[in-house]
Design a protein around this motif. Structure first.
Motif, short mmCIF file in Angstrom:
data_model
loop_
_atom_site.label_atom_id
_atom_site.label_comp_id
_atom_site.label_asym_id
_atom_site.label_seq_id
_atom_site.Cartn_x
_atom_site.Cartn_y
_atom_site.Cartn_z
N UNK A 1 0.83 -1.20 0.00
CA UNK A 1 0.00 0.00 0.00
C UNK A 1 0.87 1.25 0.00
N UNK A 2 1.89 1.27 0.86
CA UNK A 2 2.78 2.42 0.92
C UNK A 2 3.50 2.63 -0.41
N UNK A 3 3.90 1.54 -1.03
CA UNK A 3 4.57 1.63 -2.33
C UNK A 3 3.65 2.25 -3.38
N UNK A 4 2.37 1.86 -3.34
CA UNK A 4 1.41 2.39 -4.31
C UNK A 4 1.09 3.85 -4.05
N UNK A 5 1.01 4.24 -2.77
CA UNK A 5 0.79 5.65 -2.44
C UNK A 5 1.95 6.49 -2.95
N UNK A 6 3.16 6.01 -2.74
CA UNK A 6 4.34 6.75 -3.22
C UNK A 6 4.32 6.86 -4.74
N UNK A 7 3.87 5.81 -5.41
CA UNK A 7 3.81 5.85 -6.88
C UNK A 7 2.85 6.93 -7.36
N UNK A 8 1.69 7.04 -6.69
CA UNK A 8 0.73 8.08 -7.04
C UNK A 8 1.34 9.47 -6.77
N UNK B 1 9.33 4.29 1.27
CA UNK B 1 8.20 4.73 0.46
C UNK B 1 7.67 6.10 0.87
N UNK B 2 8.35 6.77 1.79
CA UNK B 2 7.91 8.10 2.22
C UNK B 2 9.04 9.10 2.07
N UNK C 1 4.45 15.05 -2.20
CA UNK C 1 5.29 14.41 -1.19
C UNK C 1 4.43 13.52 -0.30
N UNK C 2 5.08 12.56 0.36
CA UNK C 2 4.40 11.66 1.29
C UNK C 2 5.04 11.81 2.67
N UNK C 3 4.22 12.17 3.66
CA UNK C 3 4.68 12.24 5.05
C UNK C 3 3.98 11.16 5.85
N UNK C 4 4.73 10.46 6.68
CA UNK C 4 4.14 9.45 7.55
C UNK C 4 4.09 9.95 8.98
#
Length: 423
Positions: A210-217, A249-250, A224-227
């Motif tokens: 899921x994290x990999x797919x979020x990063x791809x989007x 992935x973030x 950017x992706x923040x966790x």
């Protein structure tokens, strides 16, 4: 005797009218409790439970209630310190270097709280007032941080439906991203926030795919992706992987040291070097410069070096209690054992048993309890969403404490059964 009859008896005993709704009953039951008794408004209620010196207290309200042990206190007392705002506190610098290496990031910054860490991340990633962050509708950042992104940073939030496992639908995510900047009608999408483990959904661990797919989007559209990784290390232990494996992935992460890792205070914000440089300015503006805070950083170092592996004990104890709820021969409790992945347990009650009432009875000492159980026990929990109760295991709760909590739960279930029979 039916559960409805049992409820009527309980309500009459407390002087609560039968025609009231469940929320009204919960509020009236709470108001009938002694001053300072169990939590009633929600799991961040400021009230303090009334504790008995003769009782064993099992505090499952949160993993934020932990207290530093002797080794941590000694490390704090012996810490070498300097002015951290000037970058001269050696212990803080050591902690930040250790954290950056642990999380696989270029740099890290020690901040007072997870809320501040998340807010700084939003402020740095969303550089202009009116930019937009995309968050889950049940995320801590959206619900429990007072809308600081809007209140203090001028950043707009749009929400995604949080699924039971803490994830959200990727098609919905993609549909929420704004296009056509600088069209004057819309904010500019800048940031996607994820939460791992997911607090409200019961400590759920976000799957790596899921994290990999979020990063791809995010990469596709330049976001950017923040966790919000308040309990990131719980996720890593549950998955059996390193924190670096998750965080690949973030872009950035905030990790609390003051929950299951046992520090008295503090959060690490980590990411690229240029991100941290801007984060230092934001921390200062928010009042987060703490001067000689190596005393606190010394505890944080111990948390990262020695407190991670023991998290599996908390996970095991939470699952043990969840299994006991399933084994209890009653229809009072509903538990999905497959959803108990870390140290947070969320279980539902039967429709007519209000969470506030259940929590009150678990924390109260009942007549005859000590002779029946061999020990008076107060188990502290919080009412939670959707007629559920939240309980959290941590380093101050042993396997023995867990067994006493199970005894109290079984004792209360037996009481409820007897009340059902007699009405």
């Amino acid at each position: 005797m039916h559960l409805k009859s049992l409820l009527c008896r309980c309500l009459q005993h407390r002087g609560i009218p039968l025609h009231t709704t469940p929320p009204q009953r919960a509020r009236m039951a709470a108001s009938a409790l002694p001053t300072g008794s169990t939590i009633t408004r929600g799991y961040y209620d400021s009230g303090k439970p009334e504790r008995s010196a003769a009782a064993r207290v099992v505090d499952l309200r949160s993993d934020t209630v932990t207290r530093p042990g002797a080794e941590m206190r000694q490390a704090m007392s012996e810490a070498e310190v300097g002015d951290d705002v000037m970058g001269e506190d050696p212990t803080v610098n050591e902690l930040q270097k250790l954290a950056a290496e642990t999380f696989g990031m270029e740099a890290a910054l020690f901040v007072p709280t997870g809320t501040m860490g998340n807010l700084i991340a939003v402020m740095v990633h969303c550089r202009e007032r009116g930019d937009e962050v995309i968050v889950g509708d049940k995320s801590h950042l959206h619900i429990y941080e007072q809308g600081g992104s809007a209140q203090l940073a001028g950043v707009h939030s749009t929400t995604l439906i949080t699924l039971p496992d803490g994830t959200f639908d990727l098609d919905q995510l993609e549909s929420k991203i704004r296009h056509g900047f600088p069209d004057p009608h819309y904010p500019r999408s800048r940031l996607i926030c994820v939460e791992n483990t997911h607090n409200i959904q019961g400590g759920r661990v976000l799957p790596l795919h899921f994290l990999k797919e979020v990063r791809s989007v995010a990469d596709k559209y330049g976001l950017k992706v923040h966790m919000d990784g308040a309990r990131l290390m719980n996720a890593a232990v549950a998955l059996g992987v390193s924190a670096k494996t998750i965080l690949q992935h973030t872009h950035t992460v905030s990790v609390c040291l003051s929950k299951g890792l046992g520090s008295p205070v503090g959060t690490i914000l980590a990411g690229p070097s240029d991100f941290i440089s801007r984060a230092v300015r934001c921390r200062k503006a928010l009042g987060g410069g703490m001067r000689q805070c190596g005393i606190l950083a010394a505890a944080g170092k111990l948390s990262l070096l020695k407190m991670v592996d023991r998290l599996q004990e908390d996970h095991r104890n939470a699952r043990t209690f969840a299994q006991a709820l399933l084994d209890c021969s009653s229809d009072f409790f509903h538990v999905d054992l497959s959803a108990v992945e870390t140290n947070i347990l969320r279980f539902r009650l039967c429709a007519d048993l209000a969470p506030a009432e259940f929590c009150a009875r678990m924390s109260n000492i009942h007549q005859g309890e000590q002779s029946a159980m061999g020990q008076a026990v107060q188990v502290l929990m919080y009412p939670h969403f959707e007629n559920s109760v939240r309980a959290v295991w941590h380093l101050d709760i042993s396997g023995e404490d867990t067994q006493w909590a199970i005894k109290k739960m079984n004792y209360l279930a037996a009481q409820l059964k007897e009340e059902r029979k007699s009405t």
